[in-house]
Structures are given as structure tokens and as C-alpha cells.
Design a protein around this motif. Structure first.
Motif, short mmCIF file in Angstrom:
data_model
loop_
_atom_site.label_atom_id
_atom_site.label_comp_id
_atom_site.label_asym_id
_atom_site.label_seq_id
_atom_site.Cartn_x
_atom_site.Cartn_y
_atom_site.Cartn_z
N ARG A 19 29.37 44.10 42.80
CA ARG A 19 29.41 42.99 41.84
C ARG A 19 28.43 41.90 42.25
N ILE A 20 28.41 41.55 43.52
CA ILE A 20 27.52 40.49 44.01
C ILE A 20 26.06 40.88 43.81
N LEU A 58 21.43 34.63 32.83
CA LEU A 58 21.61 33.59 33.84
C LEU A 58 23.08 33.19 33.98
N VAL A 59 23.73 32.87 32.87
CA VAL A 59 25.11 32.38 32.93
C VAL A 59 26.06 33.49 33.35
N CYS A 60 26.00 34.62 32.67
CA CYS A 60 26.91 35.71 33.02
C CYS A 60 26.60 36.27 34.40
N GLY A 61 25.33 36.32 34.76
CA GLY A 61 24.96 36.78 36.10
C GLY A 61 25.58 35.93 37.18
N MET A 62 25.57 34.61 36.98
CA MET A 62 26.18 33.70 37.96
C MET A 62 27.70 33.89 38.02
N LEU A 63 28.33 34.03 36.85
CA LEU A 63 29.78 34.26 36.83
C LEU A 63 30.14 35.56 37.55
N ILE A 64 29.38 36.59 37.29
CA ILE A 64 29.63 37.89 37.93
C ILE A 64 29.37 37.80 39.42
N LEU A 65 28.28 37.18 39.81
CA LEU A 65 27.94 37.00 41.22
C LEU A 65 29.07 36.30 41.96
N LEU A 66 29.62 35.25 41.37
CA LEU A 66 30.68 34.48 42.02
C LEU A 66 32.06 35.11 41.88
N THR A 70 34.97 37.55 35.62
CA THR A 70 34.10 38.72 35.81
C THR A 70 34.18 39.69 34.64
N ARG A 71 35.38 40.05 34.22
CA ARG A 71 35.51 41.05 33.17
C ARG A 71 34.90 40.58 31.86
N ALA A 72 35.13 39.33 31.48
CA ALA A 72 34.57 38.80 30.24
C ALA A 72 33.04 38.71 30.33
N LEU A 122 36.06 39.64 47.59
CA LEU A 122 35.08 38.57 47.75
C LEU A 122 34.81 37.80 46.46
N ALA A 123 35.77 37.76 45.55
CA ALA A 123 35.61 37.04 44.29
C ALA A 123 36.33 35.70 44.36
N LEU A 124 35.70 34.67 43.80
CA LEU A 124 36.34 33.36 43.78
C LEU A 124 37.65 33.39 43.00
N SER A 125 37.73 34.22 41.98
CA SER A 125 38.98 34.30 41.21
C SER A 125 40.13 34.79 42.08
N ASN A 126 39.85 35.61 43.07
CA ASN A 126 40.89 36.06 44.00
C ASN A 126 41.40 34.90 44.85
N LEU A 127 40.51 34.00 45.26
CA LEU A 127 40.92 32.84 46.05
C LEU A 127 41.78 31.89 45.23
N VAL A 128 41.39 31.67 43.98
CA VAL A 128 42.15 30.78 43.11
C VAL A 128 43.54 31.36 42.86
N ARG A 129 43.60 32.65 42.61
CA ARG A 129 44.87 33.33 42.37
C ARG A 129 45.76 33.24 43.61
#
Length: 140
Positions: A19-20, A58-66, A70-72, A122-129
Motif C-alpha cells: 500500500r505504501i 495526488l489526493v488519493c495517492g496520499m490517502l493510500i500512502l498514509l 484506504t478502501r474509498a 502500518l496504516a494511520l487508520s489502524n492507530l486511530v482505531r
């Protein structure tokens, strides 16, 4: 423990690294399109469909990278790459090696994989969750 079991144990990490990397590559495509970096000329603002594709990249790439939404972001990116392939490349030949559409084809299928498998490790969404779960447990 067999080889398959050892490999399976690392799936979340490898998916996260995939993903990164794919997010970074897609972000660089968008940056090159919008800002004229990486040996590419910038596309004029509003130029259909290339400028809009650059914004998505650019926008989706950054969201996916971080690893955020991710799914959206991967769903939108996969669709954008399918559109790019069928409108810009496929008319020039059936196969990606014939028509120069190898990148959009690979991006499309790579993003579709992320839609179904999620961000991995390694996803930020995992940290938030994880933080939300810990906070709700403390208040309990």
C-alpha cells in the motif's frame, strides 16, 4: 511450521508495504501532472481529463500512502485508472504492452486489491482505531 504458515504470518506487513509503495508511486504521478516535477510538464488547470486525473492521483495517492480512507481512495483510484486505460490506451491496441497502458492497468488492479483487502499494517487508520478502542476501555 511450514513455509506457507511463515509467509501467512507476514501478510499484514507486506500488504501495508505494498500500500505504501503503490501510494507513493501514485502520488508522484499526480505531483508530476499537477506541478511539472520529475521531468514532466505540468498539465494546465482544468484540462480534461488529465488535470482531474492528477488531482485524483495526488489526493488519493496520499490517502493510500498514509492508510487513511484506504478502501474509498483505492476504489476511486481503481476506477480512474480503468477509465484512463479504456479511453486513452485501449484504442491503440488490445494489450497493455501494445498500447502503453501497462501503468494504468497495474494501478487499477493493485488498487482493486486494496479495496478488498484493506490497508494492512502500518496504516494511520489502524492507530486511530486502536486509540479509540483504548479510550473507550478507559472510560468503561
Amino acid at each position: 511450521m511450514g513455509v506457507t504458515d511463515r509467509l501467512d504470518r507476514h501478510q499484514p506487513l507486506i500488504l501495508g508495504l505494498f500500500r505504501i509503495v503503490i501510494g507513493l508511486l501514485f502520488t508522484s504521478e499526480g505531483a508530476a501532472t499537477l506541478f511539472g516535477v520529475l521531468d514532466r510538464d505540468a498539465t494546465p488547470a482544468g484540462d480534461w481529463p488529465f488535470w482531474y486525473a492528477g488531482v485524483i492521483e495526488l489526493v488519493c495517492g496520499m490517502l493510500i500512502l498514509l492508510g487513511v480512507l484506504t478502501r474509498a481512495a483505492a476504489f476511486l483510484s481503481s476506477g480512474a485508472m480503468a477509465f484512463a486505460y479504456f479511453t486513452e490506451h485501449q484504442p491503440d491496441g488490445l494489450f497493455p504492452l501494445q498500447n502503453g497502458g501497462l501503468s494504468p492497468a497495474l494501478f487499477c488492479w493493485g488498487f482493486l486489491l486494496l479495496v478488498f483487502f484493506g490497508p494492512g499494517a502500518l496504516a494511520l487508520s489502524n492507530l486511530v482505531r486502536r486509540d479509540a478502542a483504548a479510550a473507550s476501555g478507559v472510560r468503561g
